[in-house]
Write a protein that holds these residues in place. Structure first.
Motif, PDB file in Angstrom:
ATOM      1  N   VAL A  42       0.888  -1.246  -0.093  1.00  0.00           N
ATOM      2  CA  VAL A  42       0.042   0.079  -0.034  1.00  0.00           C
ATOM      3  C   VAL A  42       0.858   1.391  -0.169  1.00  0.00           C
ATOM      4  O   VAL A  42       1.699   1.435   0.806  1.00  0.00           O
ATOM      5  N   TRP A 110     -10.873  -4.645   0.322  1.00  0.00           N
ATOM      6  CA  TRP A 110     -10.237  -3.699  -0.598  1.00  0.00           C
ATOM      7  C   TRP A 110     -10.790  -2.320  -0.057  1.00  0.00           C
ATOM      8  O   TRP A 110      -9.928  -1.304   0.034  1.00  0.00           O
ATOM      9  N   TYR A 111     -12.049  -2.004   0.001  1.00  0.00           N
ATOM     10  CA  TYR A 111     -12.559  -0.718   0.369  1.00  0.00           C
ATOM     11  C   TYR A 111     -12.100  -0.377   1.708  1.00  0.00           C
ATOM     12  O   TYR A 111     -11.675   0.925   1.909  1.00  0.00           O
ATOM     13  N   ARG A 114      -8.228   0.747   1.167  1.00  0.00           N
ATOM     14  CA  ARG A 114      -7.938   1.749   0.274  1.00  0.00           C
ATOM     15  C   ARG A 114      -8.556   3.069   0.719  1.00  0.00           C
ATOM     16  O   ARG A 114      -8.035   4.277   0.707  1.00  0.00           O
ATOM     17  N   HIS A 115      -9.596   3.092   1.815  1.00  0.00           N
ATOM     18  CA  HIS A 115     -10.132   4.445   2.258  1.00  0.00           C
ATOM     19  C   HIS A 115      -9.507   4.648   3.480  1.00  0.00           C
ATOM     20  O   HIS A 115     -10.325   5.448   4.299  1.00  0.00           O
ATOM     21  N   LYS A 121      -3.009   4.639  -2.441  1.00  0.00           N
ATOM     22  CA  LYS A 121      -3.442   3.431  -3.399  1.00  0.00           C
ATOM     23  C   LYS A 121      -2.627   2.376  -3.079  1.00  0.00           C
ATOM     24  O   LYS A 121      -1.674   2.245  -2.451  1.00  0.00           O
ATOM     25  N   PHE A 122      -3.184   1.264  -3.777  1.00  0.00           N
ATOM     26  CA  PHE A 122      -2.595   0.044  -3.680  1.00  0.00           C
ATOM     27  C   PHE A 122      -1.558   0.114  -4.822  1.00  0.00           C
ATOM     28  O   PHE A 122      -1.781   0.589  -5.868  1.00  0.00           O
ATOM     29  N   ALA A 126      -6.025   0.520 -10.314  1.00  0.00           N
ATOM     30  CA  ALA A 126      -6.880   1.040  -9.178  1.00  0.00           C
ATOM     31  C   ALA A 126      -7.755  -0.004  -8.457  1.00  0.00           C
ATOM     32  O   ALA A 126      -8.128   0.102  -7.342  1.00  0.00           O
ATOM     33  N   LYS A 127      -8.521  -0.974  -9.384  1.00  0.00           N
ATOM     34  CA  LYS A 127      -9.357  -1.720  -8.995  1.00  0.00           C
ATOM     35  C   LYS A 127      -8.732  -3.280  -8.561  1.00  0.00           C
ATOM     36  O   LYS A 127      -9.564  -4.051  -8.146  1.00  0.00           O
ATOM     37  N   PRO A 129      -5.446  -4.496  -7.072  1.00  0.00           N
ATOM     38  CA  PRO A 129      -4.100  -4.438  -6.718  1.00  0.00           C
ATOM     39  C   PRO A 129      -3.368  -5.901  -6.794  1.00  0.00           C
ATOM     40  O   PRO A 129      -3.641  -6.790  -7.166  1.00  0.00           O
TER      41      PRO A 129
END
Length: 208
Positions: A42, A110-111, A114-115, A121-122, A126-127, A129
């Protein structure tokens, strides 16, 4: 054995078999999860590595995600600094700007990662990793268990220093070049009235 006794024994056997089946199912589920967990890298905002670790650990606890997000690592190593003759130890990040997360990747995990505050970012798209290779993670974590020595000396070109070790011990030298990244310098030593350039390590000198 009476009919009632037999029925009771059969029921106990069924209960035992059910219990064993449930234990086997739990063990298999645990094994399946273990095979799904991977290490992900990350990318964090500058200086946020430790904050991300703390924030993410709180999120895992609050949302009961301990069975899908397992470990968060900010690899660090102990560096011994020698400056002005004084020795101090401090922790330095092996992988500045990055945090390692061992997890099972799904939409929810992931959510959450990521947040998390401080996460940029990973590593990967983007979606999607990209999981890191176990061998790479092992190298990074092994580096974090190592200890290195860094010598810092407040010297510049033109300064005079006394050499404390090596073939020129006790000579006074004039610095002509400094290489801070290598903890080395070049200096002129007067030998029989003639200036001779020599390369020295910081640990071989004392500033006059």
């Amino acid at each position: 054995m009476t009919k009632d006794e037999k029925t009771m024994e059969e029921q106990l056997n069924e209960d035992k078999l059910q219990e064993l089946a449930e234990e086997e199912a739990k063990a298999q589920a645990k094994k399946n999860k273990a095979s799904q967990k991977r290490w992900y890298i990350v990318h964090t905002y500058s200086g946020y590595e430790n904050k991300v670790k703390v924030n993410l650990e709180k999120m895992i606890e609050n949302q009961n995600l301990g069975d899908r997000i397992f470990r968060i690592e900010v690899p660090q190593k102990t560096v011994t600094q020698i400056k002005g003759g004084k020795k101090t130890e401090k922790e330095e990040k092996v992988f500045p700007g990055y945090v390692l997360v061992e997890m099972i990747m799904d939409e929810e995990t992931w959510y959450v990662v990521r947040h998390t505050t401080g996460v940029a970012k990973f590593v990967g798209s983007a979606k999607k990793p990209i999981p890191a290779k176990d061998s790479e993670i092992k190298k990074i974590i092994n580096r974090s268990s190592s200890q290195t020595q860094k010598i810092e000396l407040d010297v510049k070109v033109g300064d005079k220093v006394r050499i404390t070790s090596g073939p020129f011990a006790e000579f006074v030298a004039d610095i002509i070049e400094v290489y801070p990244d290598k903890a080395k310098l070049r200096a002129n030593v007067s030998i029989f009235g003639r200036e001779t350039p020599v390369e020295l390590e910081y640990k071989q000198i004392n500033k006059l």
